[in-house]
Design an enzyme around this catalytic site. Structure first.
Site, short mmCIF file in Angstrom:
data_model
loop_
_atom_site.label_atom_id
_atom_site.label_comp_id
_atom_site.label_asym_id
_atom_site.label_seq_id
_atom_site.Cartn_x
_atom_site.Cartn_y
_atom_site.Cartn_z
N ASP A 10 -6.79 15.18 17.21
CA ASP A 10 -7.66 15.53 16.08
C ASP A 10 -8.18 14.21 15.49
O ASP A 10 -7.85 13.86 14.37
CB ASP A 10 -6.90 16.36 15.04
CG ASP A 10 -5.63 15.70 14.54
OD1 ASP A 10 -5.09 14.79 15.22
OD2 ASP A 10 -5.16 16.09 13.44
N HIS A 241 1.81 6.76 13.88
CA HIS A 241 2.17 8.09 14.36
C HIS A 241 1.89 8.28 15.85
O HIS A 241 2.80 8.39 16.67
CB HIS A 241 1.39 9.15 13.59
CG HIS A 241 1.83 9.38 12.18
ND1 HIS A 241 3.13 9.68 11.83
CD2 HIS A 241 1.12 9.39 11.03
CE1 HIS A 241 3.20 9.86 10.51
NE2 HIS A 241 1.99 9.69 10.02
#
Length: 329
Positions: A10, A241
């Protein structure tokens, strides 16, 4: 042999670093990239996926557009406040380059895995909608993949959307539940390690000292640092992340502690919606085997891994496409 990888993103700021790491690392063969809603809307994520592989000089990587919202319907919630309106810290070039391949991101997953049985690691670092759709299209998918690695969830760490839920899982718990239930080897790289693997302004300085590719990454990190300064750390630094999940999937980073445990996702309404429930009760006995367990939960890894990502990007030199914002309309 480089590991064949499909990356599902995303694409916001940290996804951009993950795509660059996968595109540039010699031990990774990035054979496909899919976009999904999450950090930003799917159209913006798709544009950023294309932009990133072109920056890395990898226009050969096929990019497919994916799901625009949760698998069960309902509202899609985005994180523009974290990644900027453009998903690039409001500092992207704005340039549209390349074109998506025919078919959806889920269809691309099925096509590439079927063509390379037993060889492909799927790495999903956004909501798991595309992967759940791919499971519906091809129920035998778990027997065809090498494995699945996700950036998402939290085993013993607190959540980052609710007290217990991490964003990628919380955005589409029904899709995540299907992915956790499927009988493949699943590796969960969650907040237990990603919140302890960070970048700071010293990393930005190293990126600035590289070519235009590193300088671009440095400028999109600025907005990201400001968010985390206010929301998590009280100082200018950010999590690493998504690139962490890519590296663990590829074996270029070996976790210090990653037991295989039973795990599932809470669905339905209520305060625990989106929680990843991981059975870590065996920690006091060295994590003995659990019957039926197939989810490897990463609990400890090198907190200085960001140094490797920054070094790889800085050493890559200049972007393969122009990055001047003023010239990109």
């Amino acid at each position: 042999m480089a590991l064949k990888m499909i990356l599902d993103c995303d694409t916001g700021v940290d996804d951009t670093l993950a795509i660059l790491y996968a595109s540039l690392h010699p031990e990774i063969d990035l054979i496909g990239l899919g976009s999904v809603w999450g950090n930003v809307d799917v159209a913006t994520a798709t544009r950023n996926c294309l932009h990133t592989v072109h920056m890395a000089g990898r226009p050969d990587v096929p990019v497919a557009a994916g799901a625009a919202g949760p698998i069960a319907g309902g509202e899609a919630v985005f994180a523009y406040h974290v990644h900027g309106d453009d998903g690039q810290g409001n500092a992207g070039s704005g340039r549209e380059v390349g074109a998506v391949v025919p078919g959806s991101a889920a269809e691309q997953i099925v096509r590439l895995v079927t063509a390379n049985p037993g060889e492909v690691e799927i790495v999903a670092v956004g909501p798991l909608t595309n992967l759940a759709i791919a499971l519906g299209l091809c129920p035998e998918l778990p027997s065809l993949v090498r494995g699945v690695t996700i950036m998402g969830g939290a085993a013993d760490a607190p959540g980052n959307v609710t007290e217990v839920a991490e964003a990628n899982i919380w955005c589409d718990p029904e899709a995540a539940a299907a992915v956790f239930h499927a009988p493949w080897r699943l590796t969960m790289v969650g907040l237990d390690v990603t919140m302890r693997t960070t970048l700071d302004d010293s990393h930005r300085a190293r990126l600035d000292a590289g070519g235009t590719l590193g300088q671009y990454v440095s400028r999109i990190l600025d907005f990201y640092f400001e968010f985390f300064a206010g929301a998590a750390f009280g100082e200018r630094r950010s999590c690493m992340h998504d690139a962490l999940a890519v590296a663990i999937a590829a074996g270029t980073l070996v976790p210090d502690l990653a037991p295989t445990v039973n795990a599932y996702v809470v669905t339905g309404d209520g305060p625990t919606r989106g929680q990843t429930v991981c059975d870590t009760r065996g920690k006091y006995m060295g994590f003995p085997a659990q019957e039926g367990a197939h989810c490897q939960v990463v609990l400890e890894s090198d907190p200085h891994f960001g140094d490797q990502v920054v070094a790889l990007i800085a050493a890559a030199g200049d972007s393969a496409i122009p990055l001047d914002k003023e010239t990109s309309q």
